[in-house]
Every structure is written in C-alpha cells, then in structure tokens.
Write an enzyme that holds these catalytic residues in place. Structure first.
Site, PDB file in Angstrom:
ATOM      1  N   ASP A   9       0.800  -1.106   0.078  1.00 40.81           N
ATOM      2  CA  ASP A   9      -0.002  -0.149   0.012  1.00 40.81           C
ATOM      3  C   ASP A   9       0.964   1.200  -0.299  1.00 40.81           C
ATOM      4  OD1 ASP A   9      -1.786   2.177   0.694  1.00 40.81           O
ATOM      5  OD2 ASP A   9      -2.307   1.461   2.520  1.00 40.81           O
ATOM      6  N   LYS A  70       2.911  11.213  -3.326  1.00 43.08           N
ATOM      7  CA  LYS A  70       1.816  10.565  -4.045  1.00 43.08           C
ATOM      8  C   LYS A  70       1.081  11.567  -4.862  1.00 43.08           C
ATOM      9  CE  LYS A  70      -1.764   7.071  -3.317  1.00 43.08           C
ATOM     10  NZ  LYS A  70      -2.227   6.349  -2.382  1.00 43.08           N
ATOM     11  N   GLU A 147      -7.497   0.817  -4.316  1.00 43.42           N
ATOM     12  CA  GLU A 147      -7.439   0.689  -2.822  1.00 43.42           C
ATOM     13  C   GLU A 147      -8.643   0.148  -2.133  1.00 43.42           C
ATOM     14  OE1 GLU A 147      -5.995   4.533  -1.594  1.00 43.42           O
ATOM     15  OE2 GLU A 147      -3.955   4.232  -2.791  1.00 43.42           O
ATOM     16  N   ASP A 169     -12.727   5.943   3.056  1.00 46.00           N
ATOM     17  CA  ASP A 169     -11.277   5.924   3.245  1.00 46.00           C
ATOM     18  C   ASP A 169     -10.727   7.488   3.483  1.00 46.00           C
ATOM     19  OD1 ASP A 169      -8.593   5.984   3.027  1.00 46.00           O
ATOM     20  OD2 ASP A 169      -8.449   4.570   1.437  1.00 46.00           O
TER      21      ASP A 169
END
Ligand code: AMP
Length: 583
Positions: A9, A70, A147, A169
């Site tokens: 992850d 990211k 994800e 999330d």
C-alpha cells in the site's frame, strides 16, 4: 526457492508491505512499526533517509525532505531535494526500495514482484508512473489494484451473493469514497469520489491554529516564527487528536516550548472532544456530501448499501462513525485495522495471483454494543433512559473507551451508573449487565463532569470506572463474562426479566432521584397529576391512553431537566385531558 509476491500500500502519508504465509496475512514490521511514513529526505551527512527519521526532520529541514509525493504521481514535474531534482517516480521508488528491503529482511530472500494499490480515481498516467516507480525499485508490478478493492478483499470474498459495499477511506491527506460490488471473490468499483486535499492533516492543522491562538493570547508570542516550537506543536496536536478518539478530554502540555523576552513559555491546555469536533465539522460534512455523490454515481441510495467499510487512520475519529451510522442506519465495519486493510488486501491479491489459499483476516471483535443511559431526547421527546453507546459492536478487542457525562441538577452528590448491552436507542430495551453508585460528589451546580471508562478484554471481562473529573474521585466495578453472558440465553428472556424488574419499580426513579432533594411545588403537583392520569388508564380508550403516555413522558423529561416552563405546559395539557375524561 519459490517467487514471493508482496503486497504494497503506497500511501500519501504512510506505506505498508505485507505477505501471505501459510494462508495468513502478515503486515511486515520494521522493528515494532507496521507503517512506514511516506517521507524521503537527505540527512546532515548527505544520506537518503526514509520513514520516521525523514518525517522527524521535515518540520526543521523542509528543504531537505519530501512528503506526500503520491500527490504528484503522473505529473510532468520534478521535486528538489537538497539541490537535486527528482521525478515523483524516483521519490516513490525510494519508498518502494525501502519496503522491498523490509520484506527481504523479514523473508530472508530476494523479492522482485509486487502487487501495488492505487486510488480508484488514479488516471492512466498516474498508474503508469506507479508502475515505473516499481520498476526503478527493482519490482515487477504484477498487478495494480484499486485501494477500495483491496479493502473489500481484506474483509473477505467468500460470499456468493452480490453485496454493495461502501468504502469510506479517510487518511492523512486524502479522502476517497467508493461504492463497490462484491460477488464470488470479484470486486468491481462502481463509482468513486473524494477530495485529494482532505484528511487527518487538516484536523491536526485546526488544533495547531487553536494552540497558536491560545499562545498568542496568553503569552503574546507568535509561535509561527519559531520552527522548533512549531514542530513540537504539530506533534502535540496529533497526539491530542489520537487521545480524543478514545476519551472526551486531552491535556496538552509542552514545557519550555520557547523563550520570549528572556522567559520560558510553557503550554498547558485542555482540549475537549466537543470543541475538537466543532473544529472539524466542516470537513466531516464535506466527506458526507462526497459519499452521497459517490452513491449517486453508482445509481444507488444509502438504503441499497449492505456494508460500510472504514479505511484510513482518520476513521478512528468517533464522530465519523456516528455520522455514517446516522446516514446508513447500521454500524460501519472497522474490525480489520483501518490503517492496514488496504495493504492486507494487496497481499491477498498477490496470494491469489500465485495460487495460494488465503484464510480470512479474522480478528476478535465484540458482538455487542456496551454503554450507559442518560437523559436525552428520544423520538423528539425528552427521555431519561436514552442509551449512550460507549464501546460499539464490532470494535476490535481489547478495547477501552471513555465518555463524559454531566450531573443533571444542582448539588447532586450521587450518580447511579447503569451499564447496558444492546443496540436499542432506548436503554430499557437493552440488557442491563451492571450498576453502581458513585457517592460523595462535590456539591456544585449541575454540569459536574463524570467520565465513564469501559475497558473490555479478550476474555469478556468488562471493567467500568467512573471518575469525578474535578476531584479524581473514582468508583469502579468489574463485570465478568460480558461477552458471553447472553449468548446462550435468548435476549428476549433477558429483556422480559429486566422489564418485570422495572414493573416492580418505577423506571423513572431508578436514576438518581432529584425530587427527594429538591422537588418544587410544580414538580410535586405534576407527580400527583401523573399518578392520577395512570389511575385512569384501565378505563379509557387506547387513543386517549397514548396521548396521556406521550404527555407523561414529556413531563418526566421536564422534571429530569428541571424545565418548569415545559412542565407547566405539558401539565396543563394533561389536566385538560383528565378534566375531559372525568366530566
Ligand atoms: P493513513 O493515511 O491511512 O495512514 O492515515 C493517517 C492519518 O490517520 C493521520 O492523519 C493520523 O493522524 C490519523 N490517525 C491515526 N490514528 C488515529 C486515531 N486514533 N484517531 C484519529 N486519527 C488518527
């Protein structure tokens, strides 16, 4: 030796690496840490540093540290680190190299293949950049999975029937909500929405601003000018936020924060959960709006959703769970560690690719909700036995949570704590599993804070303690077999038993009874009126009885809340009905 495929992850704030061994998912630790902060830096000696050390140097040497790379993946851009320019792929590759190294050290063999997770909204360019980062790090990316798909895999794939699952999330810097359809081990993302700049960091920032303002007011110093002090405040804010996920108050103490005019500035401040929730309310509202947009994108409504899964560290914030419970009408799942479930899903996908069997990720959770009762509002009416959940159903064990309660009338020197197990908003419909008195409280105006802590361990032992916040006066009890007590016995029987118990005793006087101490003439008259009304129940129609019961409930609430004006109004209405019935 067989090729191992690891699961990764690669997160904005933290990254994790995992593997399936003998059917079991393992998050690979470095030392005792399961998460690697996604920070890359160059230290004083010119060495590359990754993770915790890089995170620590970020506030002091931001020019030598990169965070949240990211966010830049897939963009034609470069970042500068200690005077050198790097592509986002290269920085991500440094993080991946470190994760690969952690896995190799644990497994004792070289690793060259991985499954990497990416947000569902990632474009082709962003996915391509992630693949390239893997290649630079010497990892063949066997598959990239979304994800939310990974999170859903961590919660199991066995069921044959189709299920619609909402994955909420909320991490450190990003929020994503996805609707997925699961059937026969296949997970399909139906829609996704979110905000690339919303997360726990914003929550921290709210606390930091509050602390800056407090220091400005009390010491007349602008802390923003002191980078080391700011670094400490940032840490302290996050720690306070963690505490507030489990308890109603957090004490923030930072001694010798900085020097101003030759004097030391100390910070000592209490932050309440209520004040904190106020600070972050707009952010939570934004996530709920995004959730509705995602539902709309999937052409579904909240009632079509079978399960809600919580992912990301920030979902430990209790008001998020409450908001989702309100929206969907059932408890969201968080049994699989919300920080780790995406990485676990990546390992499960990796195992599926290499043909390994995978056990479900089983964790010990409580099958019931535990809480107490308090004066509140139920169905729009004041009600003295509103159930206040403290440890929620499906919480991971062991678990410990604290909530604050207030005394309800002046000079209240005793409170009776009743502990219930169940889900009903009316505590009297749940199962009473313990009760005790806390006596000798300060004789102060109502609103004296009593904190109630419930600690439930793996053996089903529930420790309950109540503390008067001002004095530290404490009373506690232990309830054995809190988990299994009612498993063999039907809940209905238990309910009946409890109800019959209340039949012998007016439930309204189980709570500490203010009337014995401080009944005003209005309250005495109202009680007499209630007794009179109840005496008529046998002889009147169901409709009249219902009206009277409603009024009696309102009056009882007013008595508890010492609301004389409200009591007068409802008493007058009840008098009218009695007069009409008797005439
Ligand atoms: P993630 O990106 O999923 O690793 O989530 C990291 C975010 O979760 C950070 O903002 C953390 O401060 C936050 N977080 C972690 N634990 C908690 C907690 N117990 N309560 C509130 N926020 C938390």
């Amino acid at each position: 030796m067989k090729d191992i495929i690891i699961g990764i992850d690669l997160g904005t704030t933290n990254s994790e690496v995992s593997v399936v061994e003998q059917g079991k998912v393992t998050i690979i630790k470095e030392g005792d840490k399961k998460m690697l902060p996604s920070f890359v830096g160059i230290d004083d000696a010119g060495q590359v540093i990754v993770g915790e050390t890089a995170r620590n140097q970020y506030l002091v040497y931001p020019e030598r540290t990169i965070k949240s790379i990211k966010r830049l993946m897939g963009q034609d851009t470069q970042v500068v680190l200690a005077d050198q320019a790097y592509t986002p792929q290269e920085i991500s590759a440094i993080i991946l190299t470190r994760l690969k190294g952690i896995a190799e050290q644990y497994l004792g063999q070289a690793v060259s293949k991985a499954v990497i997770t990416v947000p569902a909204y990632f474009s082709d360019a962003q996915r391509q950049a992630t693949r390239e980062a893997g290649e630079i790090a010497g990892l063949e990316v066997m598959r990239m999975i979304n994800e939310p798909t990974a999170a859903a895999l961590a919660y199991g794939t066995e069921q044959a029937e189709a299920k619609q699952v909402l994955v909420y999330d909320l991490g450190g810097g990003t929020f994503d909500v996805s609707v997925v359809n699961m059937q026969d081990g296949v997970v399909e993302v139906l829609s996704s929405h979110g905000d690339n700049h919303l997360g726990g960091d914003d929550f921290d920032q709210q606390i930091i601003e509050y602390l800056i303002e407090h220091i400005q007011e009390t010491h007349n110093v602008d802390v923003r000018q002191h980078s080391k002090a700011m670094a400490r405040l940032t840490r302290a804010a996050e720690e306070a936020k963690f505490l507030l996920s489990d308890q109603p108050y957090a004490q923030i103490n930072e001694e010798y924060l900085l020097e101003h005019d030759g004097a030391a500035v100390h910070l000592s401040l209490e932050l309440s959960r209520i004040a904190y929730e106020d600070m972050i309310e707009d952010y939570i509202n934004a996530t709920i709006d995004a959730t509705h947009i995602a539902l709309k994108g999937a052409k579904l409504t909240a009632s079509d959703i079978d399960e809600v899964i919580l992912v990301g560290g920030s979902t430990r914030t209790p008001c998020i769970r409450e908001r989702l419970l309100n929206e969907f009408g059932f408890e969201p799942h968080s049994e699989v560690d919300p920080d780790l479930c995406v990485a676990m899903g990546a390992a499960i996908q990796a195992a599926m690719i290499s043909g390994q069997e995978v056990d479900t990720v089983l964790v010990d959770v409580t099958p019931y909700t535990y809480g107490t009762s308090a004066i509140g509002v139920l169905d729009g009416q004041p009600y003295p036995f509103m159930f206040v959940p403290i440890i929620h159903k499906n919480s991971v064990l062991p678990n410990r949570k604290t909530e604050a309660f207030l005394t309800s009338y002046d000079n209240q020197d005793t409170v009776e704590i009743i502990i219930y197990q169940g889900e009903d908003p009316d505590a009297l419909n749940n199962v009473k599993i313990g009760e005790f008195l806390v006596e000798g409280l300060l004789e102060v105006p109502r609103g004296n804070v009593i904190t109630l802590t419930l600690g439930l361990d793996l053996n089903g032992i529930l420790n309950v303690s109540a503390v008067e916040k001002e004095t530290g006066l404490e009373k506690s009890i232990t309830i054995k077999n809190a988990l299994s007590q009612f498993e063999g016995e039907s809940l209905d029987t238990a309910k009946q038993r409890i109800t019959s118990l209340f039949g012998q005793m007016d439930p309204r006087i189980i709570e500490e009874e203010p009337s014995t101490v401080s009944d005003t003439p209005e309250i005495t008259a109202a009680r007499e009126l209630i007794t009179k009304a109840e005496g008529l129940f046998e002889k009147i129609s169901a409709e009249d009885k219902e009206d009277m019961v409603d009024l009696i409930e309102t009056m009882t609430g007013c008595i508890e809340a010492q609301d004389i004006e409200g009591l007068d109004k409802s008493s007058a209405q009840l008098t009218d009905i009695i007069y009409y019935l008797e005439s």
